[in-house]
Scaffold this active site. Sequence first.
Site, mmCIF file in Angstrom:
data_model
loop_
_atom_site.group_PDB
_atom_site.id
_atom_site.type_symbol
_atom_site.label_atom_id
_atom_site.label_comp_id
_atom_site.label_asym_id
_atom_site.label_seq_id
_atom_site.Cartn_x
_atom_site.Cartn_y
_atom_site.Cartn_z
ATOM 1 N N TYR A 182 -29.359 -15.936 2.551
ATOM 2 C CA TYR A 182 -29.079 -16.871 1.468
ATOM 3 C C TYR A 182 -28.555 -18.188 2.029
ATOM 4 C CZ TYR A 182 -26.882 -19.027 -2.588
ATOM 5 O OH TYR A 182 -26.510 -19.927 -3.562
ATOM 6 N N LYS A 233 -30.311 -22.107 2.061
ATOM 7 C CA LYS A 233 -29.722 -23.351 1.567
ATOM 8 C C LYS A 233 -29.672 -24.409 2.659
ATOM 9 C CE LYS A 233 -29.223 -21.944 -2.610
ATOM 10 N NZ LYS A 233 -30.042 -22.539 -3.691
#
Length: 298
Positions: free
Chosen positions: A153, A157
Amino acid sequence: MPGETVGSDVSRVLVTGGLGGSGRWIVDRLAEEGHEVMCVDQRFAESERPNVDVRVAELTDRGDVFDLVGEFDPDAVVHWAAIPDPLNDPGGEVFENNIVSTYNVLEAAGRADARVVWASSESALGFPFAAETPAPDYLPVDEEHPLRPEDPYGVSKEAGEALARQTVRRHDVPVVSIRPSWIQYPGEYVCLGNDVPEEGVGNFWSYVDVRDIASIVAAALDADIDGHEAVFAVADENYGDSETTALFEEFFGQIPEPCDLSGDDASISNAKAADLLDWEPAHSWRDAADEDVEGPTV
């Protein structure tokens, strides 16, 4: 110059993830400001607002994205859709979903000459989902702090911010990467159930109210931005009801240096958002945790 507003130039806004937890508050805020909003999600819901059009799309499908953006011809795109953590889905799916959807949305926005505001994350720093949380290099953490994510994750980003910079170079549209801290909802501040400091150390006991997320997105759409800018969205104080340096001392056994904090100052700085976007958080856990607030209408 930062702080000047260009909101009159933004009237049509496409919002992805617009039926999600924080996406609904963003759509509601933009609709209240008079924007014509296309709310895009994986499911359909009726909108009570005449200036909100809800559409269903799979954002990893480039055709879906380009069709919607081409049809709506937005002045701005708010990309808020993502798998929001690496905890409940296979890591490859988290990374692939987030990075492919971000590429598709930002590329379509760039081709449409639309300014972009999108949800990066404090997780790009690499602290929230690390196997063993390291201390930051200094306090407060700001946008110059190195990004060292080790989970899919956080990496999605960090890679998304690289796509944001590519979009600026390729299409000459402004892109603001918002890095929210742990988003809380009025009357439902789940962060307060943490056993501090052992729990919540991943973001160093920081948080932000969802209404402040909606306001920083609106501020980013209004700000006169050139190029790409990443900004943290975080409340002014920690939620641990203690001096922040004491929390670091208790958990890590030392305080990162240099350190420019006093009292319960947040470990993550929101100073750049104040300078660049003329934005400040308006909500604190001390009041918002027990607030009874009418939610968004979308």
